[in-house]
Design an enzyme around this catalytic site. Structure first.
Site, PDB file in Angstrom:
ATOM      1  N   HIS A   1       0.726  -0.891   0.079  1.00 52.71           N
ATOM      2  CA  HIS A   1      -0.283   0.013  -0.159  1.00 52.71           C
ATOM      3  C   HIS A   1       0.981   0.717  -0.289  1.00 52.71           C
ATOM      4  CE1 HIS A   1       0.762  -0.846   3.882  1.00 52.71           C
ATOM      5  NE2 HIS A   1       0.601   0.303   4.397  1.00 52.71           N
TER       6      HIS A   1
ATOM      7  N   ASP B   1       6.688   4.055   5.138  1.00 54.69           N
ATOM      8  CA  ASP B   1       7.006   2.983   5.160  1.00 54.69           C
ATOM      9  C   ASP B   1       7.186   1.849   4.397  1.00 54.69           C
ATOM     10  OD1 ASP B   1       4.200   2.924   6.316  1.00 54.69           O
ATOM     11  OD2 ASP B   1       5.147   1.671   8.225  1.00 54.69           O
TER      12      ASP B   1
ATOM     13  N   HIS C   1      -7.592  -1.957   5.871  1.00 57.80           N
ATOM     14  CA  HIS C   1      -6.416  -0.766   6.328  1.00 57.80           C
ATOM     15  C   HIS C   1      -7.173   0.881   6.089  1.00 57.80           C
ATOM     16  CE1 HIS C   1      -2.745   0.412   8.075  1.00 57.80           C
ATOM     17  NE2 HIS C   1      -2.224   1.299   6.996  1.00 57.80           N
TER      18      HIS C   1
ATOM     19  N   ASP D   1      -0.573  -4.352   5.780  1.00 58.09           N
ATOM     20  CA  ASP D   1      -0.380  -3.212   6.918  1.00 58.09           C
ATOM     21  C   ASP D   1      -2.409  -3.709   6.688  1.00 58.09           C
ATOM     22  OD1 ASP D   1       1.605  -2.389   7.546  1.00 58.09           O
ATOM     23  OD2 ASP D   1       0.835  -0.148   7.451  1.00 58.09           O
TER      24      ASP D   1
ATOM     25  N   HIS E   1       5.942  -5.446  11.659  1.00 55.54           N
ATOM     26  CA  HIS E   1       5.706  -4.361  11.721  1.00 55.54           C
ATOM     27  C   HIS E   1       4.939  -3.817  13.501  1.00 55.54           C
ATOM     28  CE1 HIS E   1       2.724  -0.305  10.924  1.00 55.54           C
ATOM     29  NE2 HIS E   1       3.734  -1.520   9.614  1.00 55.54           N
TER      30      HIS E   1
END
Length: 305
Positions: A63, A67, A143, A214, A272
């Protein structure tokens, strides 16, 4: 035969520090190297891991939070400066191509190699790549913005010849080997049928790897990742911060473990981590309350499927 392996380059969230590196990892499977996410500093971590840049042909970006891709333009630039000519395929949400194009446009850089952009937008499980040995799927995650996980799965190999047993049957010629590898029985000249399992060995087990980061705690992914050999699932927070996890679109360690248990995966890797938790073993301890075969991933460590 070389084992399939996953090398963690970075496994922390958001802000890089001298100890914490944002998400990035390299999966080696069937002789192919796949870069999964490319957080800031990825190319330095690649050097530390002694992974050659020219082996990376396929890049997967989950995505468009920084980061997970801020290291990509730097890596692509280094490819150019090193004189790379081999093309690169980038599988990423719609928008990344525009970001990359704008950078190289205004830095007046004409790359020496081609980039093949495969833009992802599906909110269902979708096959996004396939070759003779591997198939790769995007996994819809939940997310704050559009995000995908990825499922990498080997294709079945041919059966292995049992030459010792084959030599006992004079009728079998070299030209019969391909059919034996495909699992077919052998019929002798006098009509006797010899079952294939007597002449061959089982092929290696089909291996699979799933990357899920994520994402919030999201039960639908269980169906997509059932029985995988290795699951990397984000665990940004501990259960004491479950409300924060829900608000920010992330998961806790015990939620990741619950997903792993329900999906009956072989092994769970956590990652993560929020920088507010310096001791990553706390994540492992929490997850083990639910799922026994779990490990907190660490930078520059390699895990085998």
């Amino acid at each position: 035969m070389k084992k399939s392996s996953l090398t963690i380059l970075g496994c922390h969230s958001s802000i890089p520090t001298n100890k914490f590196h944002p998400t990035s990892q390299v999966l080696e499977m069937k002789g192919f190297f796949f870069l999964i996410d490319c957080g800031e500093g990825t190319q330095v971590q690649l050097r530390k891991a002694k992974i050659k840049f020219n082996k990376i042909i396929h890049i997967f970006i989950s995505h468009l939070h920084g980061d997970h891709f801020f290291g990509l333009i730097g890596l692509l630039s280094t490819f150019h400066l090193l004189g790379r000519e081999k093309s690169v395929s980038i599988y990423a949400p719609k928008g990344l191509k525009e970001i990359i194009d704008v950078h190289f446009k205004w830095s007046y850089t004409k790359l020496k190699y081609c980039i093949d952009h495969i833009e992802l937008s599906s909110k269902k499980l979708e096959k996004i790549m396939e070759n003779e040995k591997i198939e790769i799927f995007s996994i819809p995650l939940k997310h704050r913005i559009y995000a995908n996980g990825f499922l990498f799965r080997e294709k079945p190999s041919n059966r292995k010849l049992n030459i010792k047993e084959i030599k006992k049957i004079p009728d079998i010629q070299i030209g019969d080997y391909p059919n034996l590898k495909l699992g077919k029985d052998f019929k002798t000249n006098n009509g006797r049928v010899i079952p294939n399992f007597q002449l061959t060995f089982d092929p290696p087990k089909i291996l699979s790897y799933a990357f899920c980061s994520d994402t919030s705690f999201y039960l639908p992914i269980i169906e997509y990742i059932k029985y995988v050999d290795l699951l990397y699932h984000e665990s940004t927070f501990l259960k004491t911060e479950e409300n924060r996890a829900m608000k920010t679109g992330h998961s806790t360690a015990n939620q990741a473990a619950y997903i792993a248990k329900r999906a009956k995966v072989k092994k769970l890797l956590l990652g993560h981590y929020s920088n507010r938790f310096p001791n990553i073993k706390e994540f492992e301890k929490e997850a083990k309350e639910i799922f026994f075969n779990v490990e907190a991933s660490e930078p520059l460590k390699t895990y085998y499927l």
